[in-house]
Design a protein around this motif. Structure first.
Motif, PDB file in Angstrom:
ATOM      1  N   GLY A 107       0.822  -1.207   0.000  1.00  0.00           N
ATOM      2  CA  GLY A 107       0.000   0.000   0.000  1.00  0.00           C
ATOM      3  C   GLY A 107       0.853   1.253   0.000  1.00  0.00           C
ATOM      4  N   LEU A 108       1.930   1.250   0.800  1.00  0.00           N
ATOM      5  CA  LEU A 108       2.845   2.382   0.839  1.00  0.00           C
ATOM      6  C   LEU A 108       3.485   2.609  -0.527  1.00  0.00           C
ATOM      7  N   VAL A 109       3.921   1.525  -1.173  1.00  0.00           N
ATOM      8  CA  VAL A 109       4.590   1.648  -2.469  1.00  0.00           C
ATOM      9  C   VAL A 109       3.638   2.180  -3.523  1.00  0.00           C
ATOM     10  N   VAL A 110       2.425   1.635  -3.576  1.00  0.00           N
ATOM     11  CA  VAL A 110       1.449   2.099  -4.567  1.00  0.00           C
ATOM     12  C   VAL A 110       1.120   3.577  -4.333  1.00  0.00           C
ATOM     13  N   MET A 111       0.950   3.965  -3.080  1.00  0.00           N
ATOM     14  CA  MET A 111       0.675   5.366  -2.784  1.00  0.00           C
ATOM     15  C   MET A 111       1.838   6.257  -3.193  1.00  0.00           C
ATOM     16  N   ALA A 120       5.247  -7.882  -9.478  1.00  0.00           N
ATOM     17  CA  ALA A 120       4.875  -9.299  -9.336  1.00  0.00           C
ATOM     18  C   ALA A 120       3.773  -9.481  -8.304  1.00  0.00           C
ATOM     19  N   VAL A 121       3.878  -8.769  -7.183  1.00  0.00           N
ATOM     20  CA  VAL A 121       2.844  -8.872  -6.150  1.00  0.00           C
ATOM     21  C   VAL A 121       1.525  -8.269  -6.650  1.00  0.00           C
ATOM     22  N   GLU A 122       1.629  -7.170  -7.427  1.00  0.00           N
ATOM     23  CA  GLU A 122       0.422  -6.580  -8.004  1.00  0.00           C
ATOM     24  C   GLU A 122      -0.276  -7.578  -8.916  1.00  0.00           C
ATOM     25  N   THR A 123       0.494  -8.317  -9.703  1.00  0.00           N
ATOM     26  CA  THR A 123      -0.081  -9.315 -10.593  1.00  0.00           C
ATOM     27  C   THR A 123      -0.742 -10.441  -9.806  1.00  0.00           C
ATOM     28  N   VAL A 138      -4.367   6.141  -8.518  1.00  0.00           N
ATOM     29  CA  VAL A 138      -3.255   5.320  -8.030  1.00  0.00           C
ATOM     30  C   VAL A 138      -3.020   5.590  -6.543  1.00  0.00           C
ATOM     31  N   VAL A 139      -3.010   6.869  -6.174  1.00  0.00           N
ATOM     32  CA  VAL A 139      -2.862   7.221  -4.754  1.00  0.00           C
ATOM     33  C   VAL A 139      -4.006   6.617  -3.940  1.00  0.00           C
ATOM     34  N   ALA A 140      -5.234   6.758  -4.464  1.00  0.00           N
ATOM     35  CA  ALA A 140      -6.396   6.236  -3.752  1.00  0.00           C
ATOM     36  C   ALA A 140      -6.318   4.719  -3.598  1.00  0.00           C
ATOM     37  N   ALA A 141      -5.787   4.043  -4.622  1.00  0.00           N
ATOM     38  CA  ALA A 141      -5.646   2.586  -4.536  1.00  0.00           C
ATOM     39  C   ALA A 141      -4.674   2.214  -3.421  1.00  0.00           C
TER      40      ALA A 141
END
Length: 482
Positions: A155-159, A279-282, A385-388
């Protein structure tokens, strides 16, 4: 189009079911519409960062490279999608997974190419190719490394990815990159903002007040409406359109190693580290597809095959001048919404992408879009993307341990990123004494934040004193006894 006219409930949950062609083709096109703008946007951003120019400002010099990158984004998104749907031995999940160009790598790629022109693309695409091979290698043990990437980290990385990109959206909406706008006093004008505003308003209106195809393709339609508005305002030159169309070939095949092969340790390390995140997102997208479309958990074979295809698709893309690919979450949501699990529907969409990628005139038309129009679209996309990331962080138990991990990681990561992006070229900065490779990686903000979060999450004990692990509803209320 009712689901009963497409197939029985059992058929719709079967990835191997093929709906009637008259129904399957529009469903496949629907998948393309859902991902089209997101797929080509990274290529436009990287080309712009490298200095190829945009719209009527580009001139003929930057035209071939930007158009080629747009073309390859479509072509190899289609190729990577076919690897997922048709499969090749152990490669591919055999599921309706739509692949597209990843936003996650943009903050890593921009420092590699910024202002360097086509000469920097050899380093970039070599990194993409080698990073893709490493990504495919992760498929051998993807299940064993998931423990190191809980929602706190992912979550931190995606944000952080979204936060790194929102600045790009604002710059585009205002009329371009400020460093290149010194001779353009209209940068940030009401006209520029009005164009971006039209795109945003139309996108939100369609997303929340319509259903079906209109809602799915809201961003794409918003950009089309914004394009026509910009044309009415005199921001689109018909000479540019006809010139772009005339210069583009009718059909063009990709060229292997078009920009050469040039190794860079910064590129290799950056792409390999981001491969973990991709990879984790996939894995999450595969799980989302099987749950939303078939009501079951994904098998180990499906997860492994999807990761192999993710990495191999990225590596092949790098050979021919395309950016890293990943599974597209918006298409996962589309499968859950339609309830149609057929991989063959997505295969049809992939074929459309490949055809579009072989026709340079498609990329030529896309290139004529004013940058303000694209700005309106990416403001919406990057904000999502931030919201995700925030949504993923909502699954975290916010005790003091996790709050400290998050606080330190985002403070250092975001701090490095902001300090690096706000300095004039050549000015002293906090990372200036690092070797070039490490400086580029640290300036992204994402990699230091991810590394800090992963290490702290692994080494800090789960069971601390009760007052240190109780959930905190706001701030850092309370204290630990001395």
């Amino acid at each position: 189009m009712s689901n009963s006219s497409i197939g029985t409930p059992e058929q719709l949950r079967d990835p191997n079911y093929t709906p009637p062609l008259a129904k399957a083709i529009p469903l496949g096109i629907q998948h393309v519409l859902a991902m089209f703008v997101s797929n080509i946007t990274p290529a436009i951003i990287i080309a712009g960062a490298a200095g190829f120019g945009f719209g009527s400002d580009a001139g003929a010099q930057g035209f071939p490279d930007m158009s080629y990158m747009i073309q390859m984004s479509m072509l190899f998104a289609g190729v990577a999608t076919l690897l997922q749907t048709i499969t090749l031995g152990p490669i591919g999940a055999g599921l309706p997974i739509v692949q597209g160009t990843s936003f996650a790598f943009i903050p890593i790629m921009i420092p590699l190419v910024a202002g360097k022109g086509p000469e920097a693309l050899g380093v970039l695409f070599t990194g993409v190719m080698l990073g893709g091979l490493f990504h495919a290698f992760l498929g051998l043990f993807i299940g064993k490394i998931r423990f190191a990437l809980p929602p706190l980290v992912t979550g931190l990385v995606v944000m952080m990815i979204g936060l790194a990109l929102v600045k790009v959206g604002i710059e585009y909406a205002a009329g371009g990159v400020p460093a290149k706008m010194f001779d353009k006093p209209e940068y940030g004008s009401a006209l520029s903002w009005s164009v971006a505003g039209v795109v945003i308003i139309v996108t939100l209106g369609l997303k929340f007040y319509t259903r079906g195809m209109l809602a799915v393709s809201a961003v794409l339609i918003g950009i089309v409406v914004g394009y026509f508005y910009a044309m009415m305002m005199g921001m689109v030159s018909f000479a540019d359109i006809s010139g772009s169309w005339a210069r583009a070939a009718v059909i063009e095949f990709p060229s292997p190693f078009k920009y050469g092969f040039e190794f860079s340790s910064a590129a290799l390390i950056g792409f390999c580290l981001m491969a973990f995140v991709s990879a984790v997102e996939t894995v999450g997208d595969v799980s989302g597809i099987t749950k939303g479309g078939a009501g079951r958990e994904a098998t180990d074979k499906e997860i492994q095959g999807a990761t192999f295809a993710d990495g191999l698709g990225t590596s092949i893309a790098g050979v021919f001048g395309a950016l890293p690919n990943t599974s597209f979450s918006q298409n996962v949501g589309l499968i859950a919404m339609t309830g149609i699990m057929s991989r063959h529907v997505v295969t049809i969409g992939a074929i459309f992408l490949i055809i579009a990628g072989l026709i340079p005139k498609v990329g030529a038309v896309i290139r004529t879009i004013p940058i303000e129009v694209l700005g309106g679209g990416v403001i919406v996309m990057f904000g999502m993307v931030v919201a995700a990331g925030v949504s993923m962080l909502s699954d975290v138990k916010w005790d003091r341990r996790n709050m400290v991990i998050f606080a330190i990681a985002i403070s250092i990561g975001l701090g490095f990123q902001l300090e690096a992006m706000n300095l004039a070229p050549g000015a002293p900065n906090a990372l200036q004494h690092l070797p070039d490779s490490l400086r580029i990686l640290a300036a992204s903000g994402i990699l230091p934040a991810a590394l800090i979060a992963i290490v702290l999450n692994l080494i800090l004990p789960e069971h601390l004193a009760a007052e240190a692990t109780e959930e905190v509803s706001g701030g850092m209320a309370g204290h630990i006894d001395e």
